[in-house]
Design a protein around this motif. Sequence first.
Motif, PDB file in Angstrom:
ATOM      1  N   GLY A 224      10.199  -3.929 -14.066  1.00 32.34           N
ATOM      2  CA  GLY A 224      11.335  -3.008 -13.886  1.00 32.34           C
ATOM      3  C   GLY A 224      11.809  -2.430 -15.204  1.00 32.34           C
ATOM      4  O   GLY A 224      12.187  -1.255 -15.289  1.00 32.34           O
TER       5      GLY A 224
ATOM      6  N   ARG B 162       0.821  -1.223   0.000  1.00 33.17           N
ATOM      7  CA  ARG B 162       0.000   0.000   0.000  1.00 33.17           C
ATOM      8  C   ARG B 162       0.844   1.258   0.000  1.00 33.17           C
ATOM      9  O   ARG B 162       0.418   2.297   0.508  1.00 33.17           O
ATOM     10  CB  ARG B 162      -0.956  -0.010   1.185  1.00 33.17           C
ATOM     11  CG  ARG B 162      -0.261  -0.103   2.527  1.00 33.17           C
ATOM     12  CD  ARG B 162      -1.240   0.055   3.673  1.00 33.17           C
ATOM     13  NE  ARG B 162      -0.669  -0.430   4.922  1.00 33.17           N
ATOM     14  CZ  ARG B 162      -1.305  -0.412   6.079  1.00 33.17           C
ATOM     15  NH1 ARG B 162      -2.518   0.066   6.148  1.00 33.17           N
ATOM     16  NH2 ARG B 162      -0.727  -0.873   7.152  1.00 33.17           N
TER      17      ARG B 162
ATOM     18  N   ASP C   6       8.968 -10.608  -5.720  1.00 32.28           N
ATOM     19  CA  ASP C   6       8.169 -10.951  -4.535  1.00 32.28           C
ATOM     20  C   ASP C   6       7.443 -12.273  -4.738  1.00 32.28           C
ATOM     21  O   ASP C   6       6.795 -12.772  -3.828  1.00 32.28           O
ATOM     22  CB  ASP C   6       7.117  -9.859  -4.285  1.00 32.28           C
ATOM     23  CG  ASP C   6       7.736  -8.568  -3.764  1.00 32.28           C
ATOM     24  OD1 ASP C   6       8.954  -8.540  -3.531  1.00 32.28           O
ATOM     25  OD2 ASP C   6       6.989  -7.581  -3.601  1.00 32.28           O
TER      26      ASP C   6
ATOM     27  N   ASN D  39      14.222  -7.588  -5.259  1.00 29.96           N
ATOM     28  CA  ASN D  39      14.896  -7.995  -4.021  1.00 29.96           C
ATOM     29  C   ASN D  39      16.131  -8.820  -4.358  1.00 29.96           C
ATOM     30  O   ASN D  39      16.321  -9.243  -5.489  1.00 29.96           O
ATOM     31  CB  ASN D  39      13.960  -8.890  -3.185  1.00 29.96           C
ATOM     32  CG  ASN D  39      12.542  -8.351  -3.118  1.00 29.96           C
ATOM     33  OD1 ASN D  39      12.310  -7.339  -2.493  1.00 29.96           O
ATOM     34  ND2 ASN D  39      11.601  -9.024  -3.775  1.00 29.96           N
TER      35      ASN D  39
ATOM     36  N   VAL E 134       3.703   5.185  -3.749  1.00 30.90           N
ATOM     37  CA  VAL E 134       4.372   5.180  -5.051  1.00 30.90           C
ATOM     38  C   VAL E 134       3.990   3.963  -5.893  1.00 30.90           C
ATOM     39  O   VAL E 134       3.958   4.042  -7.123  1.00 30.90           O
ATOM     40  CB  VAL E 134       5.906   5.346  -4.891  1.00 30.90           C
ATOM     41  CG1 VAL E 134       6.561   4.133  -4.290  1.00 30.90           C
ATOM     42  CG2 VAL E 134       6.555   5.704  -6.196  1.00 30.90           C
ATOM     43  N   VAL E 135       3.688   2.840  -5.257  1.00 31.84           N
ATOM     44  CA  VAL E 135       3.325   1.668  -6.065  1.00 31.84           C
ATOM     45  C   VAL E 135       1.925   1.128  -5.720  1.00 31.84           C
ATOM     46  O   VAL E 135       0.969   1.367  -6.454  1.00 31.84           O
ATOM     47  CB  VAL E 135       4.361   0.515  -5.965  1.00 31.84           C
ATOM     48  CG1 VAL E 135       4.094  -0.512  -7.069  1.00 31.84           C
ATOM     49  CG2 VAL E 135       5.792   0.985  -6.079  1.00 31.84           C
TER      50      VAL E 135
ATOM     51  N   LEU F 100      -3.517 -13.198   4.253  1.00 31.19           N
ATOM     52  CA  LEU F 100      -3.014 -12.788   2.932  1.00 31.19           C
ATOM     53  C   LEU F 100      -3.271 -13.876   1.883  1.00 31.19           C
ATOM     54  O   LEU F 100      -3.656 -13.588   0.755  1.00 31.19           O
ATOM     55  CB  LEU F 100      -1.519 -12.467   3.038  1.00 31.19           C
ATOM     56  CG  LEU F 100      -0.859 -11.930   1.775  1.00 31.19           C
ATOM     57  CD1 LEU F 100      -1.454 -10.594   1.354  1.00 31.19           C
ATOM     58  CD2 LEU F 100       0.655 -11.792   1.957  1.00 31.19           C
TER      59      LEU F 100
ATOM     60  N   THR G 252       0.757  -5.314   5.465  1.00 34.06           N
ATOM     61  CA  THR G 252       1.315  -6.121   6.561  1.00 34.06           C
ATOM     62  C   THR G 252       0.276  -6.473   7.630  1.00 34.06           C
ATOM     63  O   THR G 252       0.452  -7.446   8.349  1.00 34.06           O
ATOM     64  CB  THR G 252       2.485  -5.388   7.260  1.00 34.06           C
ATOM     65  OG1 THR G 252       2.062  -4.056   7.530  1.00 34.06           O
ATOM     66  CG2 THR G 252       3.732  -5.364   6.405  1.00 34.06           C
TER      67      THR G 252
ATOM     68  N   THR H 287       9.388   0.517 -16.446  1.00 31.02           N
ATOM     69  CA  THR H 287       9.249   1.765 -15.687  1.00 31.02           C
ATOM     70  C   THR H 287       9.897   2.969 -16.382  1.00 31.02           C
ATOM     71  O   THR H 287       9.269   4.028 -16.501  1.00 31.02           O
ATOM     72  CB  THR H 287       9.826   1.573 -14.260  1.00 31.02           C
ATOM     73  OG1 THR H 287       9.086   0.527 -13.639  1.00 31.02           O
ATOM     74  CG2 THR H 287       9.702   2.816 -13.422  1.00 31.02           C
TER      75      THR H 287
ATOM     76  N   ALA I 205       3.635  -5.883  -4.735  1.00 23.92           N
ATOM     77  CA  ALA I 205       4.643  -4.830  -4.543  1.00 23.92           C
ATOM     78  C   ALA I 205       4.889  -4.696  -3.045  1.00 23.92           C
ATOM     79  O   ALA I 205       4.584  -3.683  -2.426  1.00 23.92           O
ATOM     80  CB  ALA I 205       4.162  -3.511  -5.132  1.00 23.92           C
TER      81      ALA I 205
ATOM     82  N   VAL J 220       6.134  -6.789  -8.980  1.00 22.73           N
ATOM     83  CA  VAL J 220       6.821  -5.488  -9.003  1.00 22.73           C
ATOM     84  C   VAL J 220       8.101  -5.528  -8.158  1.00 22.73           C
ATOM     85  O   VAL J 220       8.995  -4.712  -8.326  1.00 22.73           O
ATOM     86  CB  VAL J 220       5.869  -4.374  -8.486  1.00 22.73           C
ATOM     87  CG1 VAL J 220       6.528  -3.013  -8.543  1.00 22.73           C
ATOM     88  CG2 VAL J 220       4.576  -4.351  -9.299  1.00 22.73           C
ATOM     89  N   GLY J 221       8.197  -6.491  -7.277  1.00 21.65           N
ATOM     90  CA  GLY J 221       9.299  -6.547  -6.312  1.00 21.65           C
ATOM     91  C   GLY J 221      10.682  -6.632  -6.945  1.00 21.65           C
ATOM     92  O   GLY J 221      10.873  -7.278  -7.973  1.00 21.65           O
TER      93      GLY J 221
END
Length: 280
Positions: free
Chosen positions: A260, A163, A239, A229, A166-167, A192, A187, A263, A205, A226-227
Amino acid sequence: MRELTGQQVVDAIRAETEKTLEALGGYVPTLAIVRVGENVPQLSYEKGAKKRMQNFGLDVKTFVFPEDVTPEVFFQRFREINADSAIDGVLLLKPLPEQLDVRRAEQMIDPEKDLDGISPVNIARVFAGEEAGFAPCTAEAVMETLRTYEVPVHGKRAVVVGRSLVVGRTLAMLLLRDNATVTICHTQTKDLKEECKKAEILAVAAGRAKLIDRDYVSAGCVILDVGINADENGNLCGDVNPEGLSDLAAALTPVPRGIGAVTTSVLAKHLVQAAARRLL
Ligand code: NAD
């Protein structure tokens, strides 16, 4: 399972911007990148953005300030950059060092040049469901991916994990604008897994490596990861854990080479749009 790679989306965006550039009759839009300090992720994003602008035939001017720049010097120069008629769009790399009030910068940026949608005016436009203005590039990159691969959004159950303004939050608004039924998870979400399983479109994200695996996914789901990592071996990962998804999900964006990659193309598209809105 279909792999929704970013390159095809980039090509579609480039074709669209080329048409607008033609209408601009040889005018080359200029992006101003504003950076304070030598933050490594910012340098890497800047490098990618410059390469993309070059690739799209657009100009870039970089304005770099020392890490200890005073608010007086920075904000005066930032105001001038925004007012400069030779500059069509402004990208402010964040975070800023402590002495610079980021809210002041967000309020100062000219909304018509605010390509990454950080000004209160553009945020309000996105949340009002308006097409005018600019949405943050990453959230829009997800929508561009859905559009290019002709994934229907209208009436679909979409779940967004994350949430951030930006994303995740913005993406939820863009999906809503296209008439999806949207759930936002974060979170504090109680279950979930159950929420994600309801998704026909699942956009993740959260910034948590491999948070989502096949237990979170229903058959036929389109997943947008979108993740960005690092996994346990230091390799880039999303993610979403793609293992075991191939016979379950309908489609997934890879990491890297997925969202990515799109963007910075959205950034280029916004730059050309900003010039076109001003000049055509
Ligand atoms: P953020 O940390 O600001 O927000 C993460 C959100 O995810 C929060 O709202 C949080 O509530 C939620 N979240 C975290 N862990 C969760 C969990 N276990 N369960 C449910 N929700 C959880 O991050 P951000 O800036 O929104 O970025 C998210 C990810 O997207 C990061 O990996 C970031 O690197 C990546 N990102 C990618 C691009 C791109 O161009 N592809 C651009 C920006 C960010």
